[in-house]
Write a protein that holds these residues in place. Sequence first.
Motif, short mmCIF file in Angstrom:
data_model
loop_
_atom_site.label_atom_id
_atom_site.label_comp_id
_atom_site.label_asym_id
_atom_site.label_seq_id
_atom_site.Cartn_x
_atom_site.Cartn_y
_atom_site.Cartn_z
N THR A 281 -18.03 -4.73 -43.52
CA THR A 281 -17.40 -5.73 -44.38
C THR A 281 -16.07 -6.15 -43.80
O THR A 281 -15.73 -7.35 -43.73
CB THR A 281 -17.20 -5.17 -45.80
N LEU B 156 -14.24 -11.26 -38.01
CA LEU B 156 -14.98 -12.30 -37.28
C LEU B 156 -14.77 -13.66 -37.91
O LEU B 156 -14.59 -14.67 -37.22
CB LEU B 156 -16.47 -11.95 -37.24
N ASP B 157 -14.81 -13.70 -39.25
CA ASP B 157 -14.63 -14.98 -39.95
C ASP B 157 -13.23 -15.54 -39.70
O ASP B 157 -13.06 -16.75 -39.47
CB ASP B 157 -14.86 -14.80 -41.45
N LEU B 158 -12.22 -14.65 -39.75
CA LEU B 158 -10.85 -15.11 -39.51
C LEU B 158 -10.67 -15.60 -38.08
O LEU B 158 -10.02 -16.63 -37.82
CB LEU B 158 -9.86 -13.97 -39.79
N LYS B 159 -11.24 -14.87 -37.11
CA LYS B 159 -11.12 -15.28 -35.70
C LYS B 159 -11.85 -16.59 -35.45
O LYS B 159 -11.38 -17.44 -34.70
CB LYS B 159 -11.65 -14.18 -34.80
N SER B 160 -13.02 -16.74 -36.08
CA SER B 160 -13.76 -18.00 -35.93
C SER B 160 -12.97 -19.16 -36.53
O SER B 160 -12.89 -20.24 -35.93
CB SER B 160 -15.12 -17.87 -36.62
N SER B 161 -12.36 -18.91 -37.70
CA SER B 161 -11.56 -19.95 -38.34
C SER B 161 -10.36 -20.31 -37.47
O SER B 161 -10.01 -21.49 -37.32
CB SER B 161 -11.10 -19.46 -39.71
N GLN C 202 -16.67 -8.13 -40.50
CA GLN C 202 -17.13 -9.49 -40.76
C GLN C 202 -15.96 -10.37 -41.19
O GLN C 202 -15.88 -11.54 -40.79
CB GLN C 202 -18.21 -9.49 -41.84
N GLN C 203 -15.05 -9.80 -41.98
CA GLN C 203 -13.85 -10.55 -42.34
C GLN C 203 -13.04 -10.90 -41.10
O GLN C 203 -12.51 -12.02 -40.98
CB GLN C 203 -12.99 -9.72 -43.31
N GLU D 12 -11.52 -22.46 -34.57
CA GLU D 12 -11.81 -23.83 -35.00
C GLU D 12 -10.51 -24.60 -35.27
O GLU D 12 -10.38 -25.76 -34.88
CB GLU D 12 -12.67 -23.80 -36.26
#
Length: 551
Positions: A217, A223-228, A220-221, A231
Motif C-alpha cells: 500500500t 509509485l503514484d506520487l513519482k508518476s504524478s 503503491q502510494q 507527469e
Amino acid sequence: MHLHMLTLFPETPAHGDIPAVMPSPFLNHPHPLAERAARMLQQRLSSAGDDMNRLLSTGTGKMFGVLVVRDQAGHIGYLSAFSGMARGSWHVPGFVPPVFDESLHQSFLPAGRAMLTKLTEQISQLESLPLRAQLGHQISQLQQQRQDAISALKQRHRSNKEQRKMQRLQLQAVACDEREQRMAALALASQHDKREATDTALAWEQRLDAIQQQLETIEQQLLDLKSSRSEQSRALHRQVFGAYRLHNFAGRQQTILHFFADSTPPAGSGDCAAPKLIHYANQHNLQPLAMAEFWWGPSPATGIRHHGHFYPACRGKCRPILPFMLEGIAVEKEPCFGAATHAGELEIIYEDPYLWVINKPAGLMSAPGKEVEDSVYSRLCQRHPEYPELRLVHRLDMGTSGLLLVAKQLRTHKQLQKQFIQHRVEKCYEALLSKVLPAEPAAGEINLPLRVDMDDRPRQMVCHMHGKPARTRWKIIAREQQTTRVHFYPLTGRTHQLRVHAAHRDGLNAAIVGDGLYGDSGKRMLLHARSLCFTHPVSRESLTFETAAPF
C-alpha cells in the motif's frame, strides 16, 4: 535601444574584412572578424578589476559567444552572450538577455516548481517513513523464519519417509492381514506429512501476505506520487519551452517545441550563446555577419573544453533551431562531415584468401556515412564483387591513418571479431600531441569511462556513472619544442577513445594535433595506427604488421 549591448570595434573593419555571406555557425574555427571580436571579449573577461568578470567567476568554465552585426546606420560591432545562467542570474550588464518570455515564465513557473517541490517532499516523507522500514524488516525476518521452519519440517519429513520405507520392507515378513493394516497406517502418516507441509507453507504465506499488503500500500502510494511528479515535470517542461518563441529574418516564428516534435527538448535548449545572440539581433534589426563561440575558464569534468579555444555551435540543442533562426539572411552551407575529402589510394599491406590488411589514408572514412559514400568498405566492395560477404573487422576514424583489418567472408569476420572482443589483438597508435608533456611520468595508463555526448554528437564525454570502461596505456617517444610524440596502446576500443584520453583534463590534457573535434583543426589529425598483431583465423599463425607514421 541596443546600443548598450553593441560593442563597436576600435577601428571600423575594412570592407574586405567583412564576410559577404555569414559563415556557418557549425564551423570548427570562426571567421577572422568574429575571432577578432572574441579576442576583445576575452580581454574584457581577463580584466582583473572587472565587476562583471567577478560575477561570472564561479570556479567552473562557461561557453561565451560573440555575434558581429551591422546596425541600420551601418555601424559594425559585436554582441556578447554566455551560455545558460551566470551565478543564478540570466542578466549580466553588457550581455544579451535570454530568449524566453520572462513574464510568461513567471505566470506559471513558480507555481509549477512549488508543486514539484511538494510532491518531492511527500515522496521523501514516504520513503523515510519508519513504518515502511519496520515492515520491510519484519518481512525479511519472517522470510528467514519461514525458510528455517520449512527446512526443519522438510528434514523431519525426509526422516519420517526413510523410516516408513524401512518399515515397509520389514512388513514383507508379516502376515497378510496385519501387513495391510500397518501399510495403511504408514500411508496415512505419509498423507499427514504432506498435509502438514501444505498447511505450514500456507500459514507462513498468510503471515507474510498480511505484512506485505501493508508495505505494498505504501509502495503503491510512492509509485503514484513519482508518476504524478514525472507527469507534472514533463508538463512544466513543455510549458517552459513554450515560452521560447523563436523569430527568423524571413518574418516567421515558432516555439522551440516545434523543432522537437517527436521528443522533449533537451534541457538548456535555447539557452546557448548562439540562439541568444541571433534572437537579440533579430529583435533589434541588426544584421548578423559572423559568429564565434569559445570556452572560458577551467575545463569541465566530462566533456573536452579548453580555456580560450573556439568551438562550433552544439549539434544536440542548436542544430535543430539555428537554421530556422537564420532564415532570411545569406548563410554559408553547413559543412558536411567527410564530404570534401581527397584521400589517397588504399595500400594493401597483406592479402590472402581470407583477409586484407589495409593501410588506410587519413581523410577516408572506414565505412559509408549518412551523407558520404566514399570509404574503405565502399572501395573494396566496388573492386572485389567476388567477395560479397566482406566486412570491416574494426574501424578507424576518418582522420586517422594506418592499419585496418578486413575479412573476406562472414566466418572469418566472426573469428577475427572474437579476438577483438576478447582483447587478444594488440594495437599500437602513434600520435603527436599539441603540448610538451612533462618528462615524468614517461608512461602510464588512462582509465576514463566514455559515452556519447547526447547534446553534441558525435563528441564523446567522460561519464563515471553511465560510461563504458575505456583504458589506454601510453608512452612518450619524443619531446619536441611544442609537441610530444607518444605511442598509445588501447586496451579497450571505445569511439574516439584515444582522442578523448589525450585531450581530457584527467587524461594527458593535450589534444592530438589537428583534432578539430577535441582540439584545434589542421590539415589532418596526426594519429596513426602503426602496428597490429593478431592470430590468423585459419592457420592460427601469429601475424604482426607495422607501418611508419607519415608525420
